[in-house]
Design a protein around this motif. Structure first.
Motif, PDB file in Angstrom:
ATOM      1  N   UNK A  80       0.689  -1.219  -0.088  1.00 26.60           N
ATOM      2  CA  UNK A  80       0.106   0.089  -0.096  1.00 26.60           C
ATOM      3  C   UNK A  80       0.849   1.240  -0.113  1.00 26.60           C
ATOM      4  N   UNK A  81       0.427   2.171  -0.569  1.00 28.11           N
ATOM      5  CA  UNK A  81       1.195   3.480  -0.390  1.00 28.11           C
ATOM      6  C   UNK A  81       0.832   4.281   0.751  1.00 28.11           C
ATOM      7  N   UNK A  82       1.873   4.717   1.344  1.00 26.64           N
ATOM      8  CA  UNK A  82       2.045   5.400   2.598  1.00 26.64           C
ATOM      9  C   UNK A  82       3.219   6.643   2.407  1.00 26.64           C
ATOM     10  N   UNK A  83       2.878   7.497   3.537  1.00 26.28           N
ATOM     11  CA  UNK A  83       3.608   8.586   3.570  1.00 26.28           C
ATOM     12  C   UNK A  83       5.157   8.022   3.723  1.00 26.28           C
ATOM     13  N   UNK A  84       6.055   9.123   2.859  1.00 28.36           N
ATOM     14  CA  UNK A  84       7.443   8.352   2.701  1.00 28.36           C
ATOM     15  C   UNK A  84       8.225   7.976   4.156  1.00 28.36           C
ATOM     16  N   UNK A  85       8.888   7.050   4.171  1.00 26.26           N
ATOM     17  CA  UNK A  85       9.648   6.414   5.449  1.00 26.26           C
ATOM     18  C   UNK A  85      10.701   5.824   4.890  1.00 26.26           C
ATOM     19  N   UNK A  86      11.936   5.901   5.448  1.00 25.12           N
ATOM     20  CA  UNK A  86      13.141   5.014   5.012  1.00 25.12           C
ATOM     21  C   UNK A  86      14.128   5.720   4.285  1.00 25.12           C
ATOM     22  N   UNK A  87      15.440   5.246   4.502  1.00 23.58           N
ATOM     23  CA  UNK A  87      16.623   5.926   3.797  1.00 23.58           C
ATOM     24  C   UNK A  87      17.119   5.055   2.641  1.00 23.58           C
ATOM     25  N   UNK A  88      16.697   3.881   2.495  1.00 25.08           N
ATOM     26  CA  UNK A  88      17.226   2.994   1.512  1.00 25.08           C
ATOM     27  C   UNK A  88      16.477   3.039   0.032  1.00 25.08           C
ATOM     28  N   UNK A  89      16.878   2.071  -0.842  1.00 27.94           N
ATOM     29  CA  UNK A  89      16.169   1.940  -2.098  1.00 27.94           C
ATOM     30  C   UNK A  89      16.243   2.967  -2.936  1.00 27.94           C
ATOM     31  N   UNK A  90      15.390   2.936  -3.804  1.00 29.13           N
ATOM     32  CA  UNK A  90      15.194   3.946  -4.954  1.00 29.13           C
ATOM     33  C   UNK A  90      13.712   4.225  -5.443  1.00 29.13           C
ATOM     34  N   UNK A  91      13.578   5.063  -6.111  1.00 31.66           N
ATOM     35  CA  UNK A  91      12.059   5.381  -6.530  1.00 31.66           C
ATOM     36  C   UNK A  91      10.967   5.566  -5.749  1.00 31.66           C
ATOM     37  N   UNK A  92      10.109   4.852  -5.911  1.00 34.83           N
ATOM     38  CA  UNK A  92       8.871   4.701  -4.986  1.00 34.83           C
ATOM     39  C   UNK A  92       9.069   3.924  -3.627  1.00 34.83           C
ATOM     40  N   UNK A  93      10.372   3.367  -3.506  1.00 36.40           N
ATOM     41  CA  UNK A  93      10.436   2.543  -2.365  1.00 36.40           C
ATOM     42  C   UNK A  93       9.761   3.257  -0.766  1.00 36.40           C
ATOM     43  N   UNK A  94      10.219   4.347  -0.702  1.00 32.73           N
ATOM     44  CA  UNK A  94       9.873   4.873   0.160  1.00 32.73           C
ATOM     45  C   UNK A  94       8.303   5.263   0.747  1.00 32.73           C
ATOM     46  N   UNK A  95       7.465   5.092  -0.440  1.00 33.13           N
ATOM     47  CA  UNK A  95       5.808   5.202  -0.103  1.00 33.13           C
ATOM     48  C   UNK A  95       5.440   3.912  -0.387  1.00 33.13           C
ATOM     49  N   UNK A  96       6.159   2.870  -0.574  1.00 36.34           N
ATOM     50  CA  UNK A  96       5.600   1.474  -0.814  1.00 36.34           C
ATOM     51  C   UNK A  96       5.606   0.664   0.573  1.00 36.34           C
ATOM     52  N   UNK A  97       4.705   0.334   1.197  1.00 34.87           N
ATOM     53  CA  UNK A  97       4.709  -0.347   2.279  1.00 34.87           C
ATOM     54  C   UNK A  97       4.201  -1.965   2.047  1.00 34.87           C
ATOM     55  N   UNK A  98       5.198  -2.795   2.518  1.00 32.14           N
ATOM     56  CA  UNK A  98       4.709  -4.157   2.580  1.00 32.14           C
ATOM     57  C   UNK A  98       4.983  -4.881   3.783  1.00 32.14           C
ATOM     58  N   UNK A  99       3.889  -5.503   4.399  1.00 32.08           N
ATOM     59  CA  UNK A  99       4.144  -6.252   5.517  1.00 32.08           C
ATOM     60  C   UNK A  99       4.599  -5.259   6.644  1.00 32.08           C
ATOM     61  N   UNK A 100       3.990  -4.171   6.736  1.00 33.33           N
ATOM     62  CA  UNK A 100       4.253  -3.038   7.928  1.00 33.33           C
ATOM     63  C   UNK A 100       5.578  -2.137   7.611  1.00 33.33           C
TER      64      UNK A 100
END
Length: 179
Positions: free
Chosen positions: A127-147
């Motif tokens: 699901x799409x959530x407010x941005x969190x996290x420092x890793x990944x790229x692209x949409x990774x900060x707004x894509x939540x999987x299993x919390x």
């Protein structure tokens, strides 16, 4: 030897984890047709790459998109363009206005050996959530999987569950049967 047509070294490292064959990175900018269908895009790209890249070795191409349920799958194959023009924060704000925040990352791989093109798909629901996290790229900060967002996962954790990993696993299984 499989020639992985990408400029992204991270994709190549991930592919090498799943494929018993030697994977060689090849930088070739194949023509990406405009289509809502990832399979059509990689099928065309794999055929072109095989024709244009020197040698007789099979090629592997991939295309990935973020498919947002509330937007009937948009941006899908246009995800990079939407990220470049709107940015992930605006996409998240648009989704926030909707009741349904569910989405999926989908990757389709296209493998061409000169005769045929085989495709393999992997997806990851979230699901799409407010941005969190420092890793990944692209949409990774707004894509939540299993919390957790994909940007909150280590590279190893993300690669173990990712849409691309699932497509690569399907491809590796198919390739093992072909031998």
């Amino acid at each position: 030897m499989i020639q992985f047509v990408t400029s992204n070294e991270g994709k190549v490292r991930e592919a090498r984890e799943y494929l018993p064959e030697t994977v060689r990175q090849v930088n070739y900018d194949y023509t990406e047709i405009q289509s809502d269908d990832l399979e059509a895009i990689v099928t065309r790209g794999a055929r072109e790459a095989y024709r244009e890249i020197e040698g007789d070795e099979p090629v592997l191409v991939d295309d990935t998109g973020l498919f947002i349920d509330a937007f009937e799958g948009f941006p899908g194959p246009y995800s990079a363009y939407v990220d470049d023009t709107l940015g992930i924060e605006r996409v998240q704000k648009l989704v926030e206005r909707e009741e349904n925040h569910r989405a999926a990352f989908r990757t389709v791989l296209g493998y061409c050996d000169g005769k045929t093109v085989e495709t393999f798909e992997g997806s990851l629901r979230g699901r799409i959530v407010p941005p969190r996290g420092d890793g990944g790229f692209g949409y990774d900060p707004i894509f939540e999987h299993d919390g957790r967002t994909l940007a909150e996962l280590s590279t190893e954790e993300k690669n173990a569950i990712s849409h691309r990993a699932r497509a690569l696993a399907a491809f590796a299984d198919w390739l093992a049967v072909q031998k």
